[in-house]
Write an enzyme that holds these catalytic residues in place. Structure first.
Site, PDB file in Angstrom:
ATOM      1  N   LYS A  70      -6.152  -0.792  10.813  1.00 31.73           N
ATOM      2  CA  LYS A  70      -7.434  -0.876  11.543  1.00 31.73           C
ATOM      3  C   LYS A  70      -7.258  -0.990  13.053  1.00 31.73           C
ATOM      4  CE  LYS A  70      -8.617  -4.282   8.692  1.00 31.73           C
ATOM      5  NZ  LYS A  70      -7.919  -4.033   7.437  1.00 31.73           N
ATOM      6  N   LYS A 123     -13.505  -4.949  10.750  1.00 31.41           N
ATOM      7  CA  LYS A 123     -14.244  -4.021   9.887  1.00 31.41           C
ATOM      8  C   LYS A 123     -15.681  -3.848  10.373  1.00 31.41           C
ATOM      9  CE  LYS A 123     -11.489  -5.043   5.754  1.00 31.41           C
ATOM     10  NZ  LYS A 123     -11.493  -5.610   4.392  1.00 31.41           N
ATOM     11  N   ILE A 132       0.835  -1.213   0.000  1.00 27.94           N
ATOM     12  CA  ILE A 132       0.000   0.000   0.000  1.00 27.94           C
ATOM     13  C   ILE A 132       0.864   1.255   0.000  1.00 27.94           C
ATOM     14  CG2 ILE A 132      -1.743   1.301   1.279  1.00 27.94           C
ATOM     15  CD1 ILE A 132      -2.720  -1.432   2.384  1.00 27.94           C
ATOM     16  N   GLY A 180      -6.739  -4.850  -2.472  1.00 29.66           N
ATOM     17  CA  GLY A 180      -5.745  -4.594  -3.510  1.00 29.66           C
ATOM     18  C   GLY A 180      -5.003  -3.310  -3.233  1.00 29.66           C
TER      19      GLY A 180
END
EC number: 2.7.2.4
Length: 816
Positions: free
Chosen positions: A580, A683, A477, A799
């Site tokens: 997260k 999440k 990322i 992705g």
């Protein structure tokens, strides 16, 4: 008539004297020229040091020789450059001057002090010798030269030997009576005048510039050029603000304000005569004669360029005078001004409270004790009777000033200034607008002045919005984000947005960057970096942060780093994160982050925590802001599992599909986190908390994809090898679902009765989650506004590209 004035740096050596003579020659082609000269660079400082050393009886002759040698070396160098230079004649004059100086020194030694009249004679020797040298150069080039003796012709007012003011009217009469031939070049020593007894006095700080302005007025010059070592007047000091711009023109009033509040090019006294007699003044650079310079003139500046500069004064103290029984504040202010005038003390800025019982004024720190003595004497009775409180003094302050034409008419200037200072966490102690309405001045702590000047200047003079980014995590990322920023540079430039990468780090080391680094080569630069990364180093960087829009970008999955978010925010950083861990930590820490955000005004942005590049968090927040409520939620929150189950439908085995997902960047660093359901649970926890539920991760029920007795390996390759044991089991489950027209989906659910769970479900063709595969996420929100048909967000939820683009989007949102 044109007047040219050359400063000490323009006369530092023989080559520069000749360059100045060439400038004079060139100007004689169109005008009669008058020239005012300073002492060569360093000479005046040496002469002052001679006086100080003589009083102390310390290294006297050594300092005299240093000053004399500058002149001797200068004229010796002329022999190599200009053969007809009258070397012997000038050498005699120099030796005579320094012999006289040595005689004067003997008197100072006897007195053990230096009277002002003697000090004036000593410190003005450099200017006089500059004129003799320039006269010889010009005469050797066959020019006729007239020297104006400033002691005889410039009439000083009063008896101050060291800081005199010139009577221009009387001086003009004297100079006109000289009947100077119009073909002659006029030379005059700067810094010098004569009192009523025709005794030498000097004109104080920047006296040579003042001499030039006075002589320009006396000669009715149509232009006054000040030649120095800078290109002109800049929007700020280029040594402190590298992108400061050269000003083509400024008005007399703007020049006065800039110089009053700290600009070094001209002294306010220099501007007074040229403004009074409306003489245009051009600031030029002897080292860069092609530069257009800055014109100071009467004409008002254009509306487009109404802002002219950001400048500052340092070493400032602020006095506070207050009292419960101040009946006539006007009388107190009048007495203060009278007292300060008697003490020859300059008040830089003054403010009065609306209640009229408090007055603040700023002065230079070196005047503090003198003021205290005068105040205690002037207000002795008021202090004794309690009508005035003891005086309070704040030290270590600076005055930040913004100068421009009719600045008060621009309604958004003050708001921009306060916005910048607020973002930098700089408190404004006092604010004042000049009576000329050409400036706004703010008092702040001296320790903050440099970053305040830089950021206020950049905000006011450049429309460009800047982000200072500290990137931690350069895996898939993070590295993709850097590539996207590079790719979008032209687009960002068009939008006046600049992203400055200040640091790039991973868990092992850090690369600190500045404006000289080429970001396109960041990978090689990072490999070469030897600086180890740790939280202490990061915290030191943060504490020393001088940027107004700084952003920590966390592209790691580090728990330790996520625990630093409150510290980052409290230290004036926005936080943008794909990690997260912070949002799924204990509820108390979750709330603590948001409390810091509310208190500091910084942003905490985490859009990619749930749907990668999908606008999930912002959409949900906007729904709730508009009064909507969540009834039920169903979603596929794992792009990796979406991809894996899509491949299973195509007959690919679980272990192979998982390996493909990892290679495509869909999974967490360890795919076990995806298959265990813990990543989906995080999440769902974030969505539940955004929806107003005070829950912890343990409150979410997970029916795991992996059997309870399945051994988990931290090593990815071992885990994928072990996963083959489940290939047949999942192939059979997929076939069973397909046989009845359904598909398997790993679904996260929120129900109204505080039910939060994740499990593998069969869904039919009518379900909005039926067609979701290939790495897509889908989120179905059933709300008061969206029912019975839900609001569905669908797209790639995993992705590197989409996640990095989501982080990029959050990064740009820090500007709003």
């Amino acid at each position: 008539m044109k007047l040219l004035k050359f400063g000490g740096t323009s006369l530092a050596n023989a080559e520069k004297f000749l360059s100045v003579s060439s400038i004079i020659e060139e100007n004689t082609q169109t005008d009669q020229i008058a020239v005012v000269l300073s002492a060569p660079a360093k000479i005046t400082n040496y002469l002052v040091k001679i006086i100080e050393n003589t009083i102390k009886n310390n290294q006297i002759l050594e300092t005299v020789h240093l000053a004399e040698n500058i002149f001797m070396q200068l004229i010796n160098n002329f022999l190599n450059i200009q053969s007809n230079f009258p070397h012997k004649e000038i050498e005699k004059i120099i030796k005579k001057e320094f012999n006289e100086l040595k005689n004067i020194i003997q008197g100072i030694l006897l007195l053990k002090q230096c009277p002002d009249n003697i000090r004036a004679i000593i410190i003005s020797r450099g200017e006089i010798l500059s004129v003799f040298i320039m006269k010889s150069i010009l005469q050797s080039k066959n020019y006729n030269v007239t020297i104006i003796n400033p002691v005889k012709n410039l009439v000083a007012i009063g008896d101050n030997y060291l800081d005199s003011t010139v009577d221009i009217s009387e001086s003009k009469k004297n100079i006109q009576n000289m009947n100077i031939n119009q073909s002659n070049i006029i030379l005059m020593a700067g810094f010098i005048a004569g009192n009523k007894d025709k005794k030498l006095v000097v004109l104080g700080r920047n006296g040579s510039d003042y001499s030039a302005a006075v002589l320009a007025a006396c000669l009715d010059a149509n232009c006054c050029e000040i030649w120095t070592d800078v290109d002109g007047v800049f929007t700020s000091d280029p040594r402190k603000v590298p992108n400061a711009r050269l000003l083509k023109s400024i008005s007399y009033q703007e020049a006065m304000e800039l110089s009053y509040f700290g600009a070094k090019v001209l002294h306010p006294r220099t501007i007074e005569p040229i403004a009074q007699f409306k003489i245009p003044c051009l600031i030029k650079n002897t080292n860069n004669v092609k530069s257009i310079g800055t014109l100071i003139c009467e004409q008002n500046c254009s509306e487009k360029d109404f802002l002219k500069g950001v400048t500052h004064l340092d070493e400032i103290a602020m006095f506070n005078i207050s009292g419960p029984h101040i009946k006539d504040v006007g009388s107190v202010i009048s007495r203060i001004f009278t007292m300060m005038s008697r003490g020859n003390i300059k008040i830089l800025l003054i403010t009065q409270s609306s209640s009229e019982n408090k007055i603040n004024f700023c002065v230079y720190e070196h005047d503090i004790y003198k003021i205290l003595y005068l105040f205690n004497k002037e207000f002795q009775l008021e202090l004794k009777d309690g009508l005035l409180n003891p005086f309070k003094i704040k030290k270590n302050l600076s005055i930040l000033s913004i100068v421009g034409s009719n600045i008060y008419k621009k309604h958004n200037i003050a708001s921009k200034i306060f916005s910048v200072l607020g973002a930098l966490k700089i408190n404004v102690i006092a604010i004042s607008q000049g009576s000329s309405k050409h400036s706004i001045s703010l008092v702040i702590k001296k320790e903050n002045i440099l970053k305040a000047v830089q950021h206020v200047h950049n905000t006011l003079f450049f429309n460009k919005k800047t982000i200072h980014m500290f990137l931690i995590g350069i895996g898939g990322i993070g590295s993709t984000l850097l590539n996207q920023i590079l790719k979008q540079k032209q687009f960002l430039d068009k939008k006046n947005i600049e992203i400055k990468i200040c640091a790039i780090a991973n868990s092992k080391k850090i690369l600190l960057l500045d404006n000289t680094n080429d970001l396109s080569n960041w990978k090689n630069d990072f490999k070469k970096s030897t600086q180890k990364f740790n939280l202490e180093l990061l915290n030191n960087l943060i504490k020393n942060n001088h940027f107004s829009n700084s952003v920590i970008v966390d592209c790691t999955s580090s728990q330790l780093l996520s625990e630093q978010y409150v510290n980052f925010i409290d230290n004036n950083f926005h936080v943008v994160t794909s990690n997260k861990k912070a949002n799924t930590s204990e509820w108390n820490y979750y709330k603590k982050i948001r409390k810091s955000v509310a208190q500091t005004g910084k942003k905490f942005l985490y859009e990619t925590n749930v749907g990668a590049g999908l606008p999930v968090i912002e959409t949900l927040q906007n729904l709730f802001k508009s009064g909507d409520n969540l009834i039920c939620f169903k979603g596929i929150l794992s792009g990796s599992l979406s991809f894996i189950f899509g491949r299973l439908e195509e007959g690919i085995l679980l272990s192979q599909a998982t390996r493909e997902a990892k290679e495509l960047g869909f999974t967490e660093p360890n795919p076990c986190d995806d298959l265990s359901g813990i990543d989906v649970a995080r999440k769902l926890l974030i969505l539940a908390r955004e929806s107003g539920y005070n829950i912890e991760l343990k409150d979410i029920k997970i029916e795991p994809l992996l059997p309870n007795n399945f051994k988990i390996y931290e090593d990815t390759d071992k885990f994928l090898l072990k996963l083959k044991e489940l290939d047949v089991y999942f192939s059979n489950k997929i076939k069973q679902a397909l046989n009845v027209g359904n598909v398997l989906r790993f679904v996260a659910t929120i129900e109204q009765k505080r039910q939060f769970f994740i499990k593998l479900e069969e869904v039919n063709i009518n379900n909005p989650l039926y067609k979701v595969k290939n790495g897509e996420n889908a989120l179905a929100f059933y709300t008061n506004y969206y029912q019975p048909i839900p609001l569905v967000l669908r797209g790639y939820g995993a992705g590197n590209n989409v996640t990095a683009s989501g982080v990029f989007s959050d990064l740009l949102r820090t500007l709003s």
